[in-house]
Structures are given as C-alpha cells and as structure tokens.
Design a protein around this motif. Structure first.
Motif, PDB file in Angstrom:
ATOM      1  N   SER A   1       0.867  -1.175   0.000  1.00 31.11           N
ATOM      2  CA  SER A   1       0.000   0.000   0.000  1.00 31.11           C
ATOM      3  C   SER A   1       0.908   1.230   0.000  1.00 31.11           C
ATOM      4  CB  SER A   1      -0.860  -0.034   1.264  1.00 31.11           C
ATOM      5  OG  SER A   1      -1.137   1.261   1.732  1.00 31.11           O
ATOM      6  N   SER A   2       0.597   2.200  -0.832  1.00 31.89           N
ATOM      7  CA  SER A   2       1.451   3.396  -0.881  1.00 31.89           C
ATOM      8  C   SER A   2       1.368   4.164   0.443  1.00 31.89           C
ATOM      9  CB  SER A   2       1.077   4.284  -2.076  1.00 31.89           C
ATOM     10  OG  SER A   2      -0.281   4.651  -2.021  1.00 31.89           O
TER      11      SER A   2
ATOM     12  N   GLN B   1      -1.000  -2.519  -5.991  1.00 30.18           N
ATOM     13  CA  GLN B   1      -0.949  -2.659  -4.535  1.00 30.18           C
ATOM     14  C   GLN B   1      -1.508  -4.027  -4.148  1.00 30.18           C
ATOM     15  OE1 GLN B   1      -1.502   1.570  -2.526  1.00 30.18           O
ATOM     16  NE2 GLN B   1      -3.386   0.907  -3.497  1.00 30.18           N
TER      17      GLN B   1
ATOM     18  N   LYS C   1      -5.438  -0.207   0.947  1.00 26.85           N
ATOM     19  CA  LYS C   1      -6.310   0.047   2.093  1.00 26.85           C
ATOM     20  C   LYS C   1      -7.405   1.050   1.721  1.00 26.85           C
ATOM     21  CE  LYS C   1      -4.153   1.018   5.909  1.00 26.85           C
ATOM     22  NZ  LYS C   1      -3.568   0.616   7.184  1.00 26.85           N
ATOM     23  N   GLY C   2      -8.632   0.713   2.088  1.00 30.56           N
ATOM     24  CA  GLY C   2      -9.739   1.649   1.928  1.00 30.56           C
ATOM     25  C   GLY C   2     -10.076   2.264   3.277  1.00 30.56           C
ATOM     26  N   SER C   3     -11.122   3.060   3.306  1.00 33.38           N
ATOM     27  CA  SER C   3     -11.524   3.667   4.580  1.00 33.38           C
ATOM     28  C   SER C   3     -12.196   2.631   5.469  1.00 33.38           C
ATOM     29  CB  SER C   3     -12.536   4.781   4.350  1.00 33.38           C
ATOM     30  OG  SER C   3     -12.394   5.326   3.097  1.00 33.38           O
TER      31      SER C   3
ATOM     32  N   TRP D   1      -8.967  -2.002  -0.557  1.00 32.34           N
ATOM     33  CA  TRP D   1      -9.168  -1.249  -1.812  1.00 32.34           C
ATOM     34  C   TRP D   1      -8.533  -2.098  -2.899  1.00 32.34           C
ATOM     35  CZ3 TRP D   1     -11.895   2.811  -3.487  1.00 32.34           C
ATOM     36  CH2 TRP D   1     -11.521   3.422  -4.666  1.00 32.34           C
TER      37      TRP D   1
ATOM     38  N   LYS E   1     -18.998   4.889  -7.805  1.00 34.19           N
ATOM     39  CA  LYS E   1     -17.773   5.469  -7.249  1.00 34.19           C
ATOM     40  C   LYS E   1     -16.604   5.307  -8.218  1.00 34.19           C
ATOM     41  CE  LYS E   1     -14.973   4.813  -3.070  1.00 34.19           C
ATOM     42  NZ  LYS E   1     -15.045   4.576  -1.624  1.00 34.19           N
TER      43      LYS E   1
ATOM     44  N   GLY F   1     -11.671   7.160  -4.230  1.00 32.30           N
ATOM     45  CA  GLY F   1     -11.783   7.287  -2.774  1.00 32.30           C
ATOM     46  C   GLY F   1     -10.470   7.784  -2.188  1.00 32.30           C
TER      47      GLY F   1
ATOM     48  N   ILE G   1      -4.883   8.331  -2.405  1.00 29.58           N
ATOM     49  CA  ILE G   1      -5.980   8.510  -3.361  1.00 29.58           C
ATOM     50  C   ILE G   1      -5.968   7.370  -4.370  1.00 29.58           C
ATOM     51  CG2 ILE G   1      -6.957  10.063  -5.106  1.00 29.58           C
ATOM     52  CD1 ILE G   1      -5.197  12.261  -3.683  1.00 29.58           C
TER      53      ILE G   1
HETATM   54  C1  BTN Z   1     -11.877   4.408   0.141  1.00 26.39           C
HETATM   55  O1  BTN Z   1     -12.202   3.404   0.785  1.00 26.39           O
HETATM   56  O2  BTN Z   1     -12.690   4.996  -0.549  1.00 26.39           O
HETATM   57  C2  BTN Z   1     -10.456   4.927   0.214  1.00 26.39           C
HETATM   58  C3  BTN Z   1      -9.597   4.303  -0.839  1.00 26.39           C
HETATM   59  C4  BTN Z   1      -8.163   4.825  -0.845  1.00 26.39           C
HETATM   60  C5  BTN Z   1      -7.283   4.045  -1.809  1.00 26.39           C
HETATM   61  C6  BTN Z   1      -5.918   4.649  -1.979  1.00 26.39           C
HETATM   62  S1  BTN Z   1      -5.006   3.912  -3.292  1.00 26.39           S
HETATM   63  C7  BTN Z   1      -3.545   4.713  -2.790  1.00 26.39           C
HETATM   64  C8  BTN Z   1      -3.536   4.722  -1.280  1.00 26.39           C
HETATM   65  N1  BTN Z   1      -2.917   3.516  -0.766  1.00 26.39           N
HETATM   66  C9  BTN Z   1      -3.788   2.739  -0.117  1.00 26.39           C
HETATM   67  O3  BTN Z   1      -3.515   1.630   0.403  1.00 26.39           O
HETATM   68  N2  BTN Z   1      -5.004   3.304  -0.106  1.00 26.39           N
HETATM   69  C10 BTN Z   1      -4.996   4.596  -0.778  1.00 26.39           C
END
Ligand code: BTN
Length: 255
Positions: free
Chosen positions: A27-28, A53, A57-59, A64, A121, A124, A142
C-alpha cells in the motif's frame, strides 16, 4: 516504470516534486508511513505512486482492490493547515473539478470524500496522520479507477463502481492523468479557498433526502448543509443533527 515520466512537464510547485514510483507495494500509504517512521526525510508534497498494490487500504478498515494496473494509486504527504475532516474533502473536490472541466463528466463528491459519477464510485481517499518532530503529517492516499471495464471489478463492487474508461470510452496515459490531477489538487490547496464552500459546489447532497444506515438503524434524512468543521447537518424527522463520522454510517448513493 521510469519516474521521469511522472516529473516531465509537471506544473506544480510543491506536490510531486519529490516522487517515488514503485512497480508493486502492499500500500502506498503504508510504505510512506513506514519510511517516515524509519526517519527517511520526505519533503512536503512528496508522492509515492504504486503501479500495483497487494494490500490496498480503503476507509474504515475496508480493502481497496488495486492489485492491478487499472488505476492511479498514490499517496501525497501534506503538512496540512486544515483539520483532517476538512482536508479529506480536498482530493475529491479537485478530482470532481478536473473530471468536469477536462472530461465533461458529471463527477461529484459524496461526503466525506468519495467521488461518484452518477451513483457509482470512481475514487476514494484515505487519510492517515502521524506526529513527527512536533509536526502533524497527513498521508493522503488517493485511488482513481481509470482503465477498468465493468467485468474488471470484483463482484461485490461491480454495481457500485465505475472508471474513467467506462465513463468516456477513452484510454488516457496514467502519467498525464496524474500530472494534470495533482496540479488541480495543489491549486486548490494553495488558493486557500474554503473547502467547505467548494464542497457545496462539487457535492450534490445538500437539500437532498438520503437514506443512511447508522449504527445498524435505517434513516431517511434531509441533508441541510455542512459545518465549517466538515460535518454533515441533517434533519432527522424534524430534529437537526450533526453527523461527524462516516464510520458506522452507510449512505445510499442514490439521492
Ligand atoms: C476508500 O475506501 O474509498 C479509500 C480508498 C483509498 C485508496 C488509496 S489507493 C492509494 C492509497 N494507498 C492505499 O492503500 N489506499 C490509498
């Protein structure tokens, strides 16, 4: 991939001036946080781009899906003057503006930070914060879906996700999209325009009825406005409430 293609003709003054491109990362966001904690000195506006990735990771603890080359997956380091809740609007506002102006897409920001086209969507944002040497640092991650066809999305999000390709039938260059988008992002950041006012321009929820599930209960409420702190003001059955957090809150995208 060559980092230079992400730097040539970059029109920003701070963002992305220091950039690392990784073919593959978990994950970045995680990588940037690990590097900061390992005392790697990263200037404000540093960018980590991951072409894939393995554990995006998402929220709210979600994942993600980004173990593919189908989108723009990156993190920017901000030493931010904004509070986190308001800051979380910034990328979504910038992306909505960019997609509207450059691609003529009716993109809009869904509180607090998803970008939708219609009800689906396209992007995110995940902001993580750390404290270092008495500074608060925000790692703004992002994800933008760029090249997906409908069948490329995992079955659980197929009906709720879209991509630039699906919306325009055009295949852009990753680096061109990134450079233009990050310029919009920086311009809004430096302009000091009120993000709350811009949210009113690039969002569509105000004065709409929304269906939401909060702490397991379903509600139909009317969104009245957002506060200066970035919270949602709703009318719930005649009673005005302020909703501060998206966690445990599932807002229907159809409104
Ligand atoms: C969401 O759930 O809407 C948030 C998503 C965020 C994804 C980005 S991709 C680059 C960065 N690295 C991650 O692991 N997540 C964020």
């Amino acid at each position: 991939m060559e980092v230079n293609i992400f730097l040539d003709n970059l029109k920003t003054s701070i963002y992305g001036k220091y950039t690392k491109v990784f073919d593959i990362l978990e994950s970045s966001n995680t990588k940037m946080i690990t590097d900061l904690n390992d005392n790697i000195n990263l200037p404000e506006g540093s960018v980590y781009i991951a072409l894939k990735q393995t554990a995006g990771k998402g929220s709210y603890g979600n994942s993600w899906y980004s173990n593919n080359n189908l989108g723009l997956w990156f993190s920017v380091l901000l030493y931010s003057p904004y509070k986190k809740d308001v800051l979380s609007f910034l990328p979504g506002i910038a992306l909505s503006k960019y997609l509207r102006e450059k691609y003529n897409i009716d993109a809009h920001i869904k509180w607090p930070n998803d970008v939708l086209v219609g009800y689906k969507k396209i992007s995110g944002t995940l902001i993580q914060s750390i404290q270092k040497d008495n500074k608060f640092l925000s790692i703004v991650g992002i994800g933008v879906n760029l090249f997906h066809k409908v069948e490329d999305f995992e079955s659980d999000i197929k009906d709720k996700a879209t991509s630039l390709y699906i919306e325009t039938n055009k295949k852009v260059m990753l680096e061109d999209f990134y450079k233009e988008f990050i310029k919009y992002f920086e311009d809004i950041y430096l302009s000091k325009d009120s993000l709350v006012d811009l949210f009113r321009v690039y969002g569509k929820m105000i004065n709409k009825d929304i269906k939401a599930v909060k702490d397991g209960k379903s509600f139909k409420v009317t969104v009245l406005d957002i506060t200066e702190d970035g919270y949602l003001i709703v009318n719930n059955d005649g009673i005005e409430e302020i909703w501060t957090s998206r966690s445990s809150l599932d807002i229907d995208t159809v409104y």
